[in-house]
Design a protein around this motif. Structure first.
Motif, PDB file in Angstrom:
ATOM      1  N   GLY A 142       7.956 105.219  47.490  1.00  0.00           N
ATOM      2  CA  GLY A 142       7.837 104.071  46.602  1.00  0.00           C
ATOM      3  C   GLY A 142       9.071 103.215  46.492  1.00  0.00           C
ATOM      4  O   GLY A 142       9.435 102.768  45.410  1.00  0.00           O
TER       5      GLY A 142
ATOM      6  N   GLU B 275      12.081 103.457  43.686  1.00  0.00           N
ATOM      7  CA  GLU B 275      11.821 103.260  42.256  1.00  0.00           C
ATOM      8  C   GLU B 275      11.078 104.474  41.736  1.00  0.00           C
ATOM      9  O   GLU B 275      10.116 104.938  42.355  1.00  0.00           O
ATOM     10  CB  GLU B 275      10.973 102.009  42.033  1.00  0.00           C
ATOM     11  CG  GLU B 275      11.642 100.715  42.437  1.00  0.00           C
ATOM     12  CD  GLU B 275      12.751 100.331  41.476  1.00  0.00           C
ATOM     13  OE1 GLU B 275      12.616 100.585  40.266  1.00  0.00           O
ATOM     14  OE2 GLU B 275      13.767  99.788  41.953  1.00  0.00           O
ATOM     15  N   PRO B 276      11.444 104.977  40.558  1.00  0.00           N
ATOM     16  CA  PRO B 276      10.789 106.178  40.036  1.00  0.00           C
ATOM     17  C   PRO B 276       9.296 106.010  39.782  1.00  0.00           C
ATOM     18  O   PRO B 276       8.522 106.929  40.054  1.00  0.00           O
ATOM     19  CB  PRO B 276      11.541 106.471  38.730  1.00  0.00           C
ATOM     20  CG  PRO B 276      12.535 105.390  38.538  1.00  0.00           C
ATOM     21  CD  PRO B 276      12.526 104.495  39.732  1.00  0.00           C
ATOM     22  N   ASP B 277       8.870 104.881  39.274  1.00  0.00           N
ATOM     23  CA  ASP B 277       7.450 104.682  38.966  1.00  0.00           C
ATOM     24  C   ASP B 277       6.671 104.064  40.123  1.00  0.00           C
ATOM     25  O   ASP B 277       5.444 103.966  40.058  1.00  0.00           O
ATOM     26  CB  ASP B 277       7.294 103.787  37.728  1.00  0.00           C
ATOM     27  CG  ASP B 277       7.810 104.454  36.465  1.00  0.00           C
ATOM     28  OD1 ASP B 277       7.741 105.698  36.407  1.00  0.00           O
ATOM     29  OD2 ASP B 277       8.268 103.734  35.562  1.00  0.00           O
ATOM     30  N   ALA B 278       7.372 103.657  41.158  1.00  0.00           N
ATOM     31  CA  ALA B 278       6.707 102.972  42.271  1.00  0.00           C
ATOM     32  C   ALA B 278       5.703 103.878  42.961  1.00  0.00           C
ATOM     33  O   ALA B 278       4.617 103.430  43.336  1.00  0.00           O
ATOM     34  CB  ALA B 278       7.730 102.444  43.266  1.00  0.00           C
ATOM     35  N   SER B 279       6.038 105.140  43.152  1.00  0.00           N
ATOM     36  CA  SER B 279       5.113 106.068  43.802  1.00  0.00           C
ATOM     37  C   SER B 279       3.817 106.179  43.006  1.00  0.00           C
ATOM     38  O   SER B 279       2.719 106.175  43.588  1.00  0.00           O
ATOM     39  CB  SER B 279       5.758 107.437  43.957  1.00  0.00           C
ATOM     40  OG  SER B 279       4.877 108.323  44.610  1.00  0.00           O
ATOM     41  N   ASN B 280       3.923 106.265  41.691  1.00  0.00           N
ATOM     42  CA  ASN B 280       2.726 106.312  40.841  1.00  0.00           C
ATOM     43  C   ASN B 280       1.899 105.036  40.971  1.00  0.00           C
ATOM     44  O   ASN B 280       0.669 105.079  40.979  1.00  0.00           O
ATOM     45  CB  ASN B 280       3.112 106.547  39.375  1.00  0.00           C
ATOM     46  CG  ASN B 280       3.663 107.937  39.146  1.00  0.00           C
ATOM     47  OD1 ASN B 280       3.399 108.851  39.924  1.00  0.00           O
ATOM     48  ND2 ASN B 280       4.440 108.084  38.086  1.00  0.00           N
ATOM     49  N   ASP B 281       2.590 103.895  41.051  1.00  0.00           N
ATOM     50  CA  ASP B 281       1.883 102.617  41.205  1.00  0.00           C
ATOM     51  C   ASP B 281       1.126 102.567  42.529  1.00  0.00           C
ATOM     52  O   ASP B 281      -0.011 102.093  42.596  1.00  0.00           O
ATOM     53  CB  ASP B 281       2.858 101.444  41.120  1.00  0.00           C
ATOM     54  CG  ASP B 281       3.447 101.261  39.730  1.00  0.00           C
ATOM     55  OD1 ASP B 281       2.891 101.833  38.757  1.00  0.00           O
ATOM     56  OD2 ASP B 281       4.457 100.537  39.609  1.00  0.00           O
TER      57      ASP B 281
END
Length: 149
Positions: free
Chosen positions: A94, A97-103
């Motif tokens: 991602g 970015e820490p939240d990019a993979s979840n996105d």
């Protein structure tokens, strides 16, 4: 207030499930996308485009249906590819970015959900009066050649 196409030709828009659907100004050729002109030859309804493609009503209905299914199946394929791309991006990390993979995972799931809905739509039974008419004529033993384009 400006008139819409349906208001100017005297036809009210259809409302289905609370959504307004304006009728198209014309029907287009399944082969080239050009505008079709409707005319009659005796009792046979025909359609032709400016390039020269010509269809009887039954052949037009069959060609239009085939093209519609082809386009929906292509959309399913693109959604599947979108889901795979998003999954690959999620697995890549991602972009740091820490939240990019979840996105990316969420986008993949969304694309798959939509692909399944479209696939279910195209696999449902459709009303095809042009096929029903040909089968009825064949069953009655009548000559079908007058209905072929």
């Amino acid at each position: 207030m400006p008139k819409t196409s349906s208001q100017s030709n005297g036809q009210a828009p259809e409302i289905i499930d609370g959504q307004t659907f304006e009728r198209p100004l014309t029907v287009t050729c399944p082969d080239c996308g050009g505008a079709l002109k409707k005319f009659e030859v005796g009792s046979i309804v025909k359609f032709s485009c400016h390039i020269g493609h010509s269809y009887t009503a039954e052949n037009m209905a069959a060609a239009q249906f085939e093209e519609m299914e082809k386009v929906i199946r292509a959309a399913v394929r693109f959604l599947n590819e979108r889901a795979e791309f998003c999954l690959q991006m999620a697995e890549h990390g991602g972009d740091g970015e820490p939240d990019a993979s979840n996105d990316w995972h969420a986008a993949s799931k969304q694309a798959l959900d939509r692909a399944y809905k479209l696939r279910d739509l195209v696999e449902q039974d459709w009303l095809t009066p042009e096929t029903s008419r040909r089968l009825a004529l064949a069953h009655d033993g009548r000559d079908q050649t007058q209905f072929l384009g």
